[in-house]
Scaffold this motif. Structure first.
Motif, PDB file in Angstrom:
ATOM      1  N   HIS A 136      17.037  -1.898   8.099  1.00 16.95           N
ATOM      2  CA  HIS A 136      16.618  -0.597   7.579  1.00 16.95           C
ATOM      3  C   HIS A 136      17.805   0.016   6.827  1.00 16.95           C
ATOM      4  CE1 HIS A 136      12.720  -0.357   9.541  1.00 16.95           C
ATOM      5  NE2 HIS A 136      13.263  -0.653  10.703  1.00 16.95           N
ATOM      6  N   ASP A 161      17.984   1.908   4.321  1.00 19.54           N
ATOM      7  CA  ASP A 161      17.761   3.242   3.747  1.00 19.54           C
ATOM      8  C   ASP A 161      17.901   4.368   4.775  1.00 19.54           C
ATOM      9  OD1 ASP A 161      15.326   2.026   4.814  1.00 19.54           O
ATOM     10  OD2 ASP A 161      14.344   3.882   4.201  1.00 19.54           O
ATOM     11  N   TYR A 172      19.698   7.022   6.882  1.00 19.38           N
ATOM     12  CA  TYR A 172      20.946   7.784   6.881  1.00 19.38           C
ATOM     13  C   TYR A 172      21.090   8.375   8.285  1.00 19.38           C
ATOM     14  CZ  TYR A 172      24.583  11.013   5.376  1.00 19.38           C
ATOM     15  OH  TYR A 172      25.770  11.696   5.246  1.00 19.38           O
ATOM     16  N   ALA A 174      15.260   8.879   6.280  1.00 20.15           N
ATOM     17  CA  ALA A 174      15.062   7.580   5.644  1.00 20.15           C
ATOM     18  C   ALA A 174      14.109   7.737   4.476  1.00 20.15           C
ATOM     19  CB  ALA A 174      14.504   6.574   6.652  1.00 20.15           C
ATOM     20  N   GLY A 175      14.233   6.841   3.510  1.00 21.16           N
ATOM     21  CA  GLY A 175      13.374   6.903   2.334  1.00 21.16           C
ATOM     22  C   GLY A 175      12.053   6.186   2.506  1.00 21.16           C
ATOM     23  N   LEU A 176      12.052   5.062   3.225  1.00 16.52           N
ATOM     24  CA  LEU A 176      10.853   4.237   3.347  1.00 16.52           C
ATOM     25  C   LEU A 176      10.059   4.582   4.602  1.00 16.52           C
ATOM     26  CD1 LEU A 176      12.438   0.804   2.334  1.00 16.52           C
ATOM     27  CD2 LEU A 176      11.112   2.361   0.895  1.00 16.52           C
ATOM     28  N   SER A 203      10.929   2.698   7.809  1.00 18.48           N
ATOM     29  CA  SER A 203      12.179   3.191   8.396  1.00 18.48           C
ATOM     30  C   SER A 203      11.961   4.519   9.112  1.00 18.48           C
ATOM     31  CB  SER A 203      13.245   3.357   7.317  1.00 18.48           C
ATOM     32  OG  SER A 203      13.523   2.115   6.715  1.00 18.48           O
ATOM     33  N   ALA A 237      26.111  -1.773   3.834  1.00 14.61           N
ATOM     34  CA  ALA A 237      24.899  -1.221   4.470  1.00 14.61           C
ATOM     35  C   ALA A 237      25.004  -1.333   5.988  1.00 14.61           C
ATOM     36  CB  ALA A 237      23.661  -1.964   3.978  1.00 14.61           C
TER      37      ALA A 237
END
Length: 200
Positions: A71, A73, A75, A81-83, A86, A110
């Motif tokens: 994952h 994306d 933070y 998260a963007g997705l 996630s 990452a």
């Protein structure tokens, strides 16, 4: 010390995970250790099966879970998260009161390899270092602590024992709910409210 493999989530779609219960390891009683590998394009049904395993494991006792969750994306500093997949993973960790304890990247900038626990005093000396063999992931090391003494956590937490709940209630009432959240998606509204709450 006694070790026993746990079979969690029987009869569900298989997830790439293993679970072990270690008895008499700490003064918290038994410890459940889990390891997981999540495919980058893993299907939602397998994610949901893993979430059920995780929920079952986190209700047993002290839990430490590690693995590559793919994952990138997420933070972790503000749990966003963007997705969608996630965000579902974040919701699962929140629902099971898990804290992610690795702070730096583990693969090409990452943070893919995570260590999660439901008792922060259980895990100590966490560090990501050199790669093992030809892997492009950094090796993560940590110790399961036997007692409650550990280094001071760098993770910030809220101390509700010192809260002024009258002031808190007044400040919470000042959040402009109607205008701020108007015509926004539920996830976005939730994040906006959460940011206001954390600022208060």
């Amino acid at each position: 010390m006694e070790c026993m493999e746990l079979c969690l989530g029987m009869g569900q779609e298989p997830a790439e995970s293993s679970w072990v219960k270690i008895s008499r390891q700490t003064n918290m009683g038994a410890v459940v250790l889990g390891i997981c590998y999540r495919l980058p394009d893993q299907e939602e049904v397998v994610d949901e099966a893993f979430f059920k395993q995780l929920e079952e494991a986190s209700h047993l006792q002290a839990l430490a879970l590690m693995g590559n969750f793919n994952h990138p994306d997420i933070y972790w500093k503000d749990n966003t998260a963007g997705l969608e997949q996630s965000r579902r993973f974040l919701k699962c960790t929140d629902d099971n009161f898990l804290t992610q304890v690795i702070e730096g990247p583990t693969r090409k900038g990452a943070l893919l390899d995570l260590t999660l626990t439901n008792k922060e005093e259980l895990v100590g000396d966490v560090k990501a270092g050199v790669s093992l063999g030809c892997s492009d992931h950094e090796m993560v090391e940590f110790r399961i602590l036997r007692g409650r003494s550990r280094e001071k956590s760098m993770t910030q937490g809220l101390d509700f024992r010192r809260a002024g709940f009258g002031l808190f209630r007044d400040l919470l009432a000042r959040i402009p709910g109607d205008t701020t959240l108007e015509r926004r998606e539920v996830q976005e509204s939730c994040l906006i409210f959460k940011n206001h709450l954390l600022q208060i």
